[in-house]
Scaffold this active site. Sequence first.
Site, PDB file in Angstrom:
ATOM      1  N   LYS A   1      46.788  42.693  37.005  1.00 50.83           N
ATOM      2  CA  LYS A   1      47.420  41.685  37.864  1.00 50.83           C
ATOM      3  C   LYS A   1      48.831  42.166  38.203  1.00 50.83           C
ATOM      4  CE  LYS A   1      47.403  36.665  38.198  1.00 50.83           C
ATOM      5  NZ  LYS A   1      46.744  36.549  39.493  1.00 50.83           N
TER       6      LYS A   1
HETATM    7  N1  PMP Z   1      40.750  37.531  41.256  1.00 51.26           N
HETATM    8  C1  PMP Z   1      42.027  37.575  41.664  1.00 51.26           C
HETATM    9  C2  PMP Z   1      42.427  38.568  42.697  1.00 51.26           C
HETATM   10  C3  PMP Z   1      42.981  36.683  41.115  1.00 51.26           C
HETATM   11  O1  PMP Z   1      44.247  36.704  41.515  1.00 51.26           O
HETATM   12  C4  PMP Z   1      42.556  35.736  40.146  1.00 51.26           C
HETATM   13  C5  PMP Z   1      43.557  34.767  39.574  1.00 51.26           C
HETATM   14  N2  PMP Z   1      44.236  35.293  38.478  1.00 51.26           N
HETATM   15  C6  PMP Z   1      41.207  35.750  39.746  1.00 51.26           C
HETATM   16  C7  PMP Z   1      40.334  36.652  40.324  1.00 51.26           C
HETATM   17  C8  PMP Z   1      40.729  34.835  38.677  1.00 51.26           C
HETATM   18  O2  PMP Z   1      41.254  35.233  37.428  1.00 51.26           O
HETATM   19  P1  PMP Z   1      41.554  34.193  36.277  1.00 51.26           P
HETATM   20  O3  PMP Z   1      40.269  33.485  36.009  1.00 51.26           O
HETATM   21  O4  PMP Z   1      42.008  35.023  35.132  1.00 51.26           O
HETATM   22  O5  PMP Z   1      42.600  33.288  36.771  1.00 51.26           O
END
Ligand code: PMP
Length: 299
Positions: A153
Amino acid sequence: MQKTSKIWFNGKFVDWSKARVHVLNHTMHYGTGAFEGLRFYNTTNGPAIFQLGRHIDRWLYSAKCIYMKMSYSKKELKEAIINLIKKNKIKSGYIRPIAYYGHGPLRVNPTGLPIEVAIACWPWGSYLGDESAKLKVSRFVRIHPKSTFADAKITGHYVNAMLAVTEATSAGYTEAIMLDYKGYVAEGSAENIFIVKNNVIYTPPLGTILAGITRLSIMQLARDLGYKVKEKKLKLEDVKSADECFLTGTVAEVSPVGQIDKKDLKTQLGPVTKHLKQEFEKIVKGKNKKYYRWLEFVK
Ligand code: PMP
């Protein structure tokens, strides 16, 4: 965004309006930040943070990917988040931790620059709304895993996501769906994607997607509920012909998908999606003791 009282900034709590950056900070110019997004929920035992440990692990992993040496331990970051929620006295909402390269000699190589760490939180309700989402297949392809660490991220990755979601929402859709460089379905701008076909749940494997923590939790929950879950490369056609489709994410939680490129899917909110959504809501709101291990209660 509803402003709260304090932001944790490099180890101290500062007033919301005083948590500022210099215009020449490296991350603003080159997209070199490692960040996270978490939710915390109001439960009868006080606010509970969903999957705190996993989010901090991913945060530290993202930081490592961009050569950042964080000077705080997992334990210290956990405590910072818990104390921030206590300080701001809010019962439910969103948490945004970020680590970024600060201000110094400006060049692409960040070696030697200070690493700044901030954590904010604020109230945040439903994201995609209660109606089933209408997705637009984006003309932008999800970032190539050999160009960067696609499962991390990192702030710069979100130029790709921003282009996709803005294109989609400005054309009247709820969200974008991006394909990977090989043409398989990857994910939304901030969500992972699932489909249900003949009672089996499918989701794309890791490789070209963010390693979503809701994705992992939903896969575990679905298996615990007796569903078969498979990680499989999906073609757009698989999604369009699925019995059900839903998105998962910290902000989006479990959100049903009803349309892709203006074509209705077989269901707007199918029975498996509904079941998982309901069980997920019970877990995050502290109503299922079996999953207390996924919650960090703020006492
Ligand atoms: N894909 C992307 C590109 C994201 O930014 C997110 C949000 N963090 C997710 C998927 C979902 O991840 P999470 O369940 O950890 O929030």
